[in-house]
Design a protein around this motif. Structure first.
Motif, PDB file in Angstrom:
ATOM      1  N   GLU A  70     -14.484   8.782  11.160  1.00 57.95           N
ATOM      2  CA  GLU A  70     -13.572   7.641  11.117  1.00 57.95           C
ATOM      3  C   GLU A  70     -12.610   7.670  12.295  1.00 57.95           C
ATOM      4  O   GLU A  70     -12.396   6.654  12.977  1.00 57.95           O
ATOM      5  CB  GLU A  70     -12.798   7.632   9.802  1.00 57.95           C
ATOM      6  N   LEU A  71     -12.012   8.828  12.553  1.00 53.13           N
ATOM      7  CA  LEU A  71     -11.071   8.959  13.667  1.00 53.13           C
ATOM      8  C   LEU A  71     -11.759   8.735  15.002  1.00 53.13           C
ATOM      9  O   LEU A  71     -11.229   8.051  15.882  1.00 53.13           O
ATOM     10  CB  LEU A  71     -10.413  10.344  13.636  1.00 53.13           C
ATOM     11  N   GLU A  72     -12.948   9.305  15.162  1.00 52.30           N
ATOM     12  CA  GLU A  72     -13.700   9.147  16.406  1.00 52.30           C
ATOM     13  C   GLU A  72     -14.017   7.674  16.658  1.00 52.30           C
ATOM     14  O   GLU A  72     -13.879   7.174  17.779  1.00 52.30           O
ATOM     15  CB  GLU A  72     -14.998   9.959  16.332  1.00 52.30           C
ATOM     16  N   PHE A  73     -14.431   6.978  15.623  1.00 54.49           N
ATOM     17  CA  PHE A  73     -14.779   5.562  15.754  1.00 54.49           C
ATOM     18  C   PHE A  73     -13.543   4.727  16.085  1.00 54.49           C
ATOM     19  O   PHE A  73     -13.584   3.844  16.948  1.00 54.49           O
ATOM     20  CB  PHE A  73     -15.424   5.073  14.456  1.00 54.49           C
ATOM     21  N   LEU A  74     -12.447   5.014  15.389  1.00 58.45           N
ATOM     22  CA  LEU A  74     -11.211   4.278  15.631  1.00 58.45           C
ATOM     23  C   LEU A  74     -10.727   4.433  17.071  1.00 58.45           C
ATOM     24  O   LEU A  74     -10.366   3.445  17.730  1.00 58.45           O
ATOM     25  CB  LEU A  74     -10.120   4.756  14.665  1.00 58.45           C
ATOM     26  N   PHE A  75     -10.713   5.653  17.567  1.00 58.69           N
ATOM     27  CA  PHE A  75     -10.256   5.887  18.932  1.00 58.69           C
ATOM     28  C   PHE A  75     -11.229   5.290  19.946  1.00 58.69           C
ATOM     29  O   PHE A  75     -10.811   4.806  21.004  1.00 58.69           O
ATOM     30  CB  PHE A  75     -10.060   7.384  19.185  1.00 58.69           C
ATOM     31  N   SER A  76     -12.521   5.317  19.620  1.00 51.57           N
ATOM     32  CA  SER A  76     -13.515   4.729  20.518  1.00 51.57           C
ATOM     33  C   SER A  76     -13.304   3.225  20.663  1.00 51.57           C
ATOM     34  O   SER A  76     -13.508   2.650  21.738  1.00 51.57           O
ATOM     35  CB  SER A  76     -14.934   5.000  20.006  1.00 51.57           C
ATOM     36  N   LEU A  77     -12.899   2.581  19.568  1.00 52.03           N
ATOM     37  CA  LEU A  77     -12.633   1.140  19.592  1.00 52.03           C
ATOM     38  C   LEU A  77     -11.200   0.814  19.991  1.00 52.03           C
ATOM     39  O   LEU A  77     -10.822  -0.358  20.039  1.00 52.03           O
ATOM     40  CB  LEU A  77     -12.918   0.519  18.220  1.00 52.03           C
ATOM     41  N   GLU A  78     -10.434   1.875  20.262  1.00 50.18           N
ATOM     42  CA  GLU A  78      -9.007   1.714  20.573  1.00 50.18           C
ATOM     43  C   GLU A  78      -8.291   0.948  19.460  1.00 50.18           C
ATOM     44  O   GLU A  78      -7.402   0.135  19.710  1.00 50.18           O
ATOM     45  CB  GLU A  78      -8.828   1.003  21.922  1.00 50.18           C
ATOM     46  N   PHE A  79      -8.728   1.209  18.224  1.00 50.93           N
ATOM     47  CA  PHE A  79      -8.143   0.626  17.018  1.00 50.93           C
ATOM     48  C   PHE A  79      -8.246  -0.914  17.006  1.00 50.93           C
ATOM     49  O   PHE A  79      -7.486  -1.580  16.325  1.00 50.93           O
ATOM     50  CB  PHE A  79      -6.681   1.060  16.852  1.00 50.93           C
ATOM     51  N   ARG A  80      -9.202  -1.438  17.755  1.00 45.20           N
ATOM     52  CA  ARG A  80      -9.391  -2.894  17.840  1.00 45.20           C
ATOM     53  C   ARG A  80     -10.361  -3.326  16.746  1.00 45.20           C
ATOM     54  O   ARG A  80     -11.557  -3.429  16.947  1.00 45.20           O
ATOM     55  CB  ARG A  80      -9.932  -3.263  19.226  1.00 45.20           C
ATOM     56  N   LEU A  81      -9.821  -3.634  15.569  1.00 43.77           N
ATOM     57  CA  LEU A  81     -10.645  -3.956  14.408  1.00 43.77           C
ATOM     58  C   LEU A  81     -10.639  -5.434  14.041  1.00 43.77           C
ATOM     59  O   LEU A  81     -11.484  -5.877  13.258  1.00 43.77           O
ATOM     60  CB  LEU A  81     -10.178  -3.139  13.193  1.00 43.77           C
ATOM     61  N   PHE A  82      -9.737  -6.188  14.619  1.00 47.97           N
ATOM     62  CA  PHE A  82      -9.663  -7.609  14.279  1.00 47.97           C
ATOM     63  C   PHE A  82     -10.883  -8.351  14.818  1.00 47.97           C
ATOM     64  O   PHE A  82     -11.312  -8.136  15.958  1.00 47.97           O
ATOM     65  CB  PHE A  82      -8.391  -8.229  14.846  1.00 47.97           C
ATOM     66  N   VAL A  83     -11.459  -9.215  13.991  1.00 48.31           N
ATOM     67  CA  VAL A  83     -12.598 -10.053  14.392  1.00 48.31           C
ATOM     68  C   VAL A  83     -12.218 -11.505  14.135  1.00 48.31           C
ATOM     69  O   VAL A  83     -11.879 -11.871  13.003  1.00 48.31           O
ATOM     70  CB  VAL A  83     -13.875  -9.696  13.594  1.00 48.31           C
ATOM     71  N   ARG A  84     -12.276 -12.317  15.173  1.00 51.16           N
ATOM     72  CA  ARG A  84     -11.943 -13.731  15.018  1.00 51.16           C
ATOM     73  C   ARG A  84     -12.956 -14.430  14.125  1.00 51.16           C
ATOM     74  O   ARG A  84     -14.132 -14.092  14.121  1.00 51.16           O
ATOM     75  CB  ARG A  84     -11.884 -14.430  16.385  1.00 51.16           C
ATOM     76  N   THR A  85     -12.497 -15.422  13.405  1.00 46.59           N
ATOM     77  CA  THR A  85     -13.358 -16.155  12.477  1.00 46.59           C
ATOM     78  C   THR A  85     -14.557 -16.760  13.180  1.00 46.59           C
ATOM     79  O   THR A  85     -15.689 -16.688  12.690  1.00 46.59           O
ATOM     80  CB  THR A  85     -12.564 -17.273  11.774  1.00 46.59           C
ATOM     81  N   GLU A  86     -14.349 -17.330  14.366  1.00 51.13           N
ATOM     82  CA  GLU A  86     -15.451 -17.960  15.084  1.00 51.13           C
ATOM     83  C   GLU A  86     -16.508 -16.948  15.527  1.00 51.13           C
ATOM     84  O   GLU A  86     -17.698 -17.261  15.576  1.00 51.13           O
ATOM     85  CB  GLU A  86     -14.942 -18.766  16.290  1.00 51.13           C
ATOM     86  N   VAL A  87     -16.064 -15.726  15.830  1.00 48.97           N
ATOM     87  CA  VAL A  87     -17.014 -14.673  16.206  1.00 48.97           C
ATOM     88  C   VAL A  87     -17.845 -14.269  14.996  1.00 48.97           C
ATOM     89  O   VAL A  87     -19.068 -14.136  15.078  1.00 48.97           O
ATOM     90  CB  VAL A  87     -16.268 -13.441  16.779  1.00 48.97           C
ATOM     91  N   PHE A  88     -17.176 -14.101  13.862  1.00 53.75           N
ATOM     92  CA  PHE A  88     -17.875 -13.756  12.625  1.00 53.75           C
ATOM     93  C   PHE A  88     -18.922 -14.816  12.280  1.00 53.75           C
ATOM     94  O   PHE A  88     -20.065 -14.501  11.942  1.00 53.75           O
ATOM     95  CB  PHE A  88     -16.865 -13.617  11.483  1.00 53.75           C
TER      96      PHE A  88
END
Length: 200
Positions: A157-175
């Motif tokens: 979990e930590l490795e993934f979070l740091f790899s994404l730079e904690f960028r978890l938000f996904v815009r509705t249009e992208v989804f």
């Protein structure tokens, strides 16, 4: 957006229980698994070809914390069904997890194989659930469902979070765009391996 894709609609449906008490996965998730399975098969062949050559210039698969020592016997589709059954998360979380995995490969390189797919899925799904759902189980519970130790789950979990730079938000249009893509999986098999993505 005037028209909702069929995959998006299937994610919102309340799935009927089968005779044995399990739920039938929404069509969108089965389409998503088709994408993963195709990518895994193609990338496994590429890795095998690369490993049989002695040329040092050939690129080899980069080993990460998400790589297991051997490929699980459980297919990624069955693995998804197991997670869906026991986590009781919203099906939309799997699409978000897919977007996270594409972001991961875009930033870090690499590709989906039978050696890393399961761990990447349980990790990205865990983060998607925490970000999207109001209620969710502990890391220890997800570790048990995913077949890893709690220590491994926390580390991934930590490795993934740091790899994404904690960028978890996904815009509705992208989804919604990803849901639209899944509408065509059943009719046209996607052969492109998951190596990079354009999720914003």
């Amino acid at each position: 957006m005037s028209r909702r894709s069929e995959s998006y609609k299937s994610l919102q449906q309340v799935e009927a229980s089968s005779e044995n008490g399990t739920s039938t996965p929404p069509r969108a998730l089965l389409s998503l698994c088709s994408v993963w399975e195709t990518s895994i098969q193609k990338n496994d062949k590429l890795v095998m070809i690369s490993s049989t050559r002695n040329n040092n210039n050939n690129k080899k698969e980069h080993m990460t914390v998400f790589h297991g020592s051997k490929a699980p016997k459980l297919s990624i589709t069955r693995y998804m069904e197991r997670i869906l059954k026991y986590s009781r998360c919203s099906p939309s979380c799997f699409v978000i997890a897919h977007i996270y995995m594409e972001r991961y490969f875009t930033k870090n390189g690499g590709f989906l194989t039978s050696f890393n797919a399961h761990r990447l899925l349980i990790t990205s799904l865990l983060l998607a659930v925490k970000f999207l759902d109001d209620r969710y189980y502990s890391n220890a519970y997800y570790a048990q469902v995913g077949g890893v130790s709690t220590q491994e789950m926390n580390r991934m979990e930590l490795e993934f979070l740091f790899s994404l730079e904690f960028r978890l938000f996904v815009r509705t249009e992208v989804f919604l765009k990803y849901c639209e893509k899944l509408d065509y999986v059943g009719e046209y098999q996607i052969r492109r391996p998951i190596i990079s993505g354009n999720a914003k």
